[in-house]
Scaffold this active site. Sequence first.
Site, PDB file in Angstrom:
ATOM      1  CE  LYS A  85      -4.168  -1.690   1.994  1.00 29.25           C
ATOM      2  NZ  LYS A  85      -5.114  -1.368   3.091  1.00 29.25           N
ATOM      3  CG  ASP A  92      -8.603   1.238   3.751  1.00 32.17           C
ATOM      4  OD1 ASP A  92      -9.271   0.457   2.908  1.00 32.17           O
ATOM      5  OD2 ASP A  92      -7.356   0.777   3.552  1.00 32.17           O
TER       6      ASP A  92
END
Length: 297
Positions: free
Chosen positions: A82, A119
């Site tokens: 990420k 997210d």
Amino acid sequence: MSDPYETLLREANGRPFAAIVGWPVEHSRSPALHGYWLKQHGIDGHYGRLPVERDGAALRRLVAFLRANANARGCNLTLPHKIDIMPLLDHVHPDAVHIGAVNTVVKRADGSLEGRNSDGFGFLAALKAGAPKWRAAAGPAVLLGAGGAAHAVVATLVQAGVPELRVVNRTQSAAAALAASFMPEDGRRIVVGRWEERGKALDGVTLLVNTTSLGMKDQPPLDLDLARLPETAVVDDIVYVPLETRLLAAARARGNACVDGLNMLLHQGRMGFEAWFGQEVDVSAEQRRAVAADLGA
Ligand code: ATR
């Protein structure tokens, strides 16, 4: 072993496709949740899995593959990529820069690659759906943890207008570093607490969020005394295996509204799906049942 890129291309069979990229990636539920939407909307596309090791050359190969393949629409990223993917992309959305991580890559019409982070969006959409009466501005919130997921949730809660956010983590220096990354504008609203005093941090909060791995399958349970938690507070556990963690079961038993991690997972998927396949999607009870069944829950 066959080359995972060849396997993905064979499965996609000339159709537009995206994939979950990580190491390991076998246990990801993303193919189940995107597969549901593809079927629901009759879209002739594919969402697969792509195991990519933690290694600069492996990530560069991924980026080159996404650029070169006309049917590749993008990907999701999970651990450990990420952060490492960020310098390899052409653009990174400001929200992802703020969070410090990318979990969604979208190929734009001009072929360039953009990194986004869904997210925070997924967390807030799940919270709003599960606890529609909760208001960010109504009072302090407490968040346990200071890892990657915590960064996205802290950024989102601060942006949503929480007046005071207590961040409590076993390693206090990690919580302090997280708070420091929000200085100078929002840092003053973030208060770092001591892990040993996590029960006290629940005083007067409107929301408790667990972003630690405690309570997850094969991890120790979260040991937290809820005595000081107001009954009106919402409890949000982003762990989704199991769906009903001990934290959520204890909170539900004393009357707190609860939000589990599966809805966050489903809602965060919307951003990528809509960009890759050009179809707006929503989360439904039926999709939730399908993905929960895939979890064995
Ligand atoms: P993610 O990216 O999913 O948030 P992570 O970065 O590995 O995962 O973060 C895991 C979080 O769970 C951290 O906040 C970690 O606390 P530390 O910073 O002290 O490591 C927390 N955590 C994991 N195991 C824990 C344990 N046994 N007790 C308390 N906290 C724990």
